[in-house]
Design an enzyme around this catalytic site. Sequence first.
Site, PDB file in Angstrom:
ATOM      1  N   SER A 111     -16.398  35.603  -8.231  1.00  7.15           N
ATOM      2  CA  SER A 111     -16.158  34.391  -7.476  1.00  7.15           C
ATOM      3  C   SER A 111     -14.734  33.868  -7.626  1.00  7.15           C
ATOM      4  O   SER A 111     -14.338  32.945  -6.916  1.00  7.15           O
ATOM      5  CB  SER A 111     -17.134  33.294  -7.936  1.00  7.15           C
ATOM      6  OG  SER A 111     -16.886  32.919  -9.282  1.00  7.15           O
TER       7      SER A 111
ATOM      8  N   SER B  72     -17.010  37.522 -12.488  1.00  8.35           N
ATOM      9  CA  SER B  72     -16.161  36.769 -11.563  1.00  8.35           C
ATOM     10  C   SER B  72     -14.674  36.800 -11.873  1.00  8.35           C
ATOM     11  O   SER B  72     -13.876  36.290 -11.100  1.00  8.35           O
ATOM     12  CB  SER B  72     -16.624  35.314 -11.491  1.00  8.35           C
ATOM     13  OG  SER B  72     -17.814  35.239 -10.752  1.00  8.35           O
TER      14      SER B  72
ATOM     15  N   LYS C  83      -8.428  28.042 -10.480  1.00  5.36           N
ATOM     16  CA  LYS C  83      -9.635  28.133  -9.668  1.00  5.36           C
ATOM     17  C   LYS C  83     -10.184  26.734  -9.422  1.00  5.36           C
ATOM     18  O   LYS C  83     -10.142  25.873 -10.300  1.00  5.36           O
ATOM     19  CB  LYS C  83     -10.655  29.004 -10.399  1.00  5.36           C
ATOM     20  CG  LYS C  83     -11.898  29.355  -9.608  1.00  5.36           C
ATOM     21  CD  LYS C  83     -12.770  30.301 -10.433  1.00  5.36           C
ATOM     22  CE  LYS C  83     -14.063  30.667  -9.728  1.00  5.36           C
ATOM     23  NZ  LYS C  83     -14.888  31.575 -10.565  1.00  5.36           N
TER      24      LYS C  83
END
Length: 962
Positions: free
Chosen positions: A639, A663, A558
């Site tokens: 996210s 997330s 990420k």
Amino acid sequence: MLRSKVKVRVFPFFSLLNNNYGYYQFFTTITVSDTSSNIIIWVTDHSSHGFTVEEATVAELQLAFKQNQLTSRQLVEFYLGEISRLNPVLRGVIEVNPDALHLADKADQERNANAPSSLLPGLRNSSSIVPRNAFVVTKLINAGAMILGKASLTDTCGSSSGSAISVAANMAAVTLGTETDGSILCPSSYNSVVGIKPTVGLTSRDGVIPITPKQDTVGTVADAVYVLDAIVGFDCNDEATREASKYIPRGGYKQFLKQCGLKRKRLGIVRNPFVVEGSEVAEVFEHHIQTMRQRGAVVVDNLTIANIDDILDASGSGELVTFVAEFKLSLNAYLKGLVASPVRSLADVIAFNNKFSKSEKIEEYGQMLFEAAQATEGIDSGVQEAYSNLARLSKDGLEKLMRENKLDAVVTPGANFATVLAIGGYPGINVPAGYDSNGVPFGICFGGLKGTEPELIEIAYGFQQATKIRKPPSFNYAFSIREATIQDLKLAFKQNQLTSRQLVEFYIGEIHRLNPVLNGVIEVNPDALYQADKADYERKAKAPRSLLGLHGIPILLKDNIATKDKLNTTAGSFALLGSVVPRDAGVVMKLRKAGAIVLGKASLSEWAAFRSLNAPNAFSARGGQGRNPYVLSANPCGSSSGSAISVAANMVAVSLGTETDGSILCPSNFNSVVGIKPTVGLTSRAGVIPVSPRQDTIGPICRTVADAVHVLDAIAGFDYNDPVTKEASKYIPYGGYVQFLKPYGLKGKRLGIVRNPFLKYVKGSALAQYEYYLRTLRQEGAVLVDHLEIANIDVILNVTVSGEAAALLAEFKLALNAYLYELVDSPVRSLAEIIAFNNKFSELEKIEEFGQDIFLLAQATNGIGNTEKAALLNLAKLSRDGFERVMTENSLDALVTPGAGIAPVLAIGGFPGISVPAGFNNQGVPFGFSFGGLKGTEPKLIEIAYGFEQATMIRMPPSFKP
């Protein structure tokens, strides 16, 4: 981190000379071969846009451009993806234009502005410089095409094999090839594509590395007539085109694409020696003869070409004698005309090959033809005699047969007829005709006299439309990468079925192919292939590192997880683009130590969904809008959206995400992948762009529980840069977590079912599936404690009332400012500066659309004051009286809920959770089961999650529905 919303002879060439690239915006994109004349138009699947590019014709591609269903950038990105994915196996492409995307963008701008096509600058190769584009390339550029790269000249039947391979594999829609004797017709036959070998001189050979001017021709492969129209014509630099241009019909060749093209055509069948009676091919050929009769053709069977055995004997006919003499003369002339070159004669090429014998594989294959050619002394009496013999063989053979029988074409199976056509400079067309019992394609060749392309096109097109034999290739790989697990990949490495380079090339290919639609990857590591090569070397050398758990396995991180390499770490924002981190994040250090390859950065909801309440899930300024690979219009959640999207769509093996509140669990749920949210502190947060040190955690997102656990084993543990890991490391079991991957892990586990409020929004088939899986849990030996309640659940799920929002806002400002302060270099050094950056570059960051209200609220805080302290105390009480109490009072091993609604319950207490794919709703959108437990209970959760996964096996590859 927040939850958000018979084979023809092949004459070998040397691979030294690369011509300038040109570019043309015609129907799509084109690549030029290493003789400067194998040109490829790359195409792949674009079905997710409502238009299928795979197997699409030129006319369909033109229409897609016109109707705004397709752009040149999208097309080039997909082509590059297919090359990266397939070329490591097929080797159909030798070089790709590094400016391809830039030129595609320019083409799109021209189209949008309705501008006429313009010549774009070429690229010069450092090895040799040609004086100008090959004439056929100039014609293609004038037709508006884009040149993408060079096709290979491999030895799979014919030197234009790379052109045929690339078209057959949908790495291209249309290609150009060259033929002296069989080099278009043969690979077209063996690769189930159409190939046109034009009359010699119909297309210019100027700028093409030659063999013999008397037989060389440049032709097309697939959607061939469209490109033939573009490249035929007179060229003052190729005198043969002057005479041949008389054959070009007014209005071009496209007018001869007639469905009824076989009607009244007289077709000669020459069986000896081209039809092997009793063979599979002969049987299919007989069927096709009947089809041609049914379509109105007059078939004249059992014909014989005079002296056919002599014609097919290159030595006896004199063809080889003329070849070697003409090759030396014409090649030397070509080399002399180059602006710059490391070699200037055939003698230089031979010397080069001897000097670099290992690279050119001289010991294996030699260079006998080169040496034979070098020994010639021009066009002597022996060559003149050979010319006369070849002319006589053509006159008494094919020409006499055609005229005496008033034939429009001769029809043979396969490409062995090529030599008959070659020695006379006659045209031919190969059309796909079938497959043998092993699945190997073969074609039918239609050959005619000089200038009879119109008749041959009518015949070939009529046959193609009557049969429609061609189908996409089957790719019977020994090992399939797609959906492969870590253990599958490691076994393939061990058994020499796969290399890390091939694996990384595959994933980069998939990223190029799919990411323009999905936006799951924000950046690819430019050193990924280097890392892969290093892993392959270590494995080959049996180095100790090759035994590591993740050795040679690519992983996406990420984009809020720092890497001290050529990758950026930006949380999806332009504000941090170009910032320099002091070191790898703690989890990245551990991944590298475990042998993993950092493939790149996954996209995310910008700033881990902590910039704005109005921004959509999976959106970031740098990454664009992420899309769910199952249903493109569905919510991918966030996210850690890119991490889940990329794994789900097989753009990577495994990934890492981060979670503050939902997330990891939420995007895993919506993208049918497994996500593990570890106990806070079990994995280091050092070097991760923070939201809240109290709630932030780093975990794996993978396609299987086992893969996620392998990654968890690699990243869990103490890191002196994150003090919280010291306390949490006590939870790590001796021997790691892989030992808890037990197929019967559900047996004896006490699972709590909290229906309110988590089933409130579960409707229809999803609800029925949930109830079905509860029964499955019981059948697998679990004890279900149903209808439980979590005290104050409505308060917990309300971030404002619970105090979670107040705590996070203050924690975010403090933690982010501390992170920014430690950067070696950065455009911004505080939250205030990020806000100012966003205001200054509001269009880039889409501030008007989505705002930055969370940032503004966080900036207004002033540390941990009384309000924040009260909020923290309330959150602790809510956890203690809620989740902890229901777990301890009922002696539960885990709580089970549909979807990711449980995430805030786990988040505020730092508790672990695992999401496992559980099904799909009526629209095809995935959903999962979440298993949550108390701190440090990852072993139990893994047993439960793995047991459930093995009992259900729900996950399937994405469907890419609109």
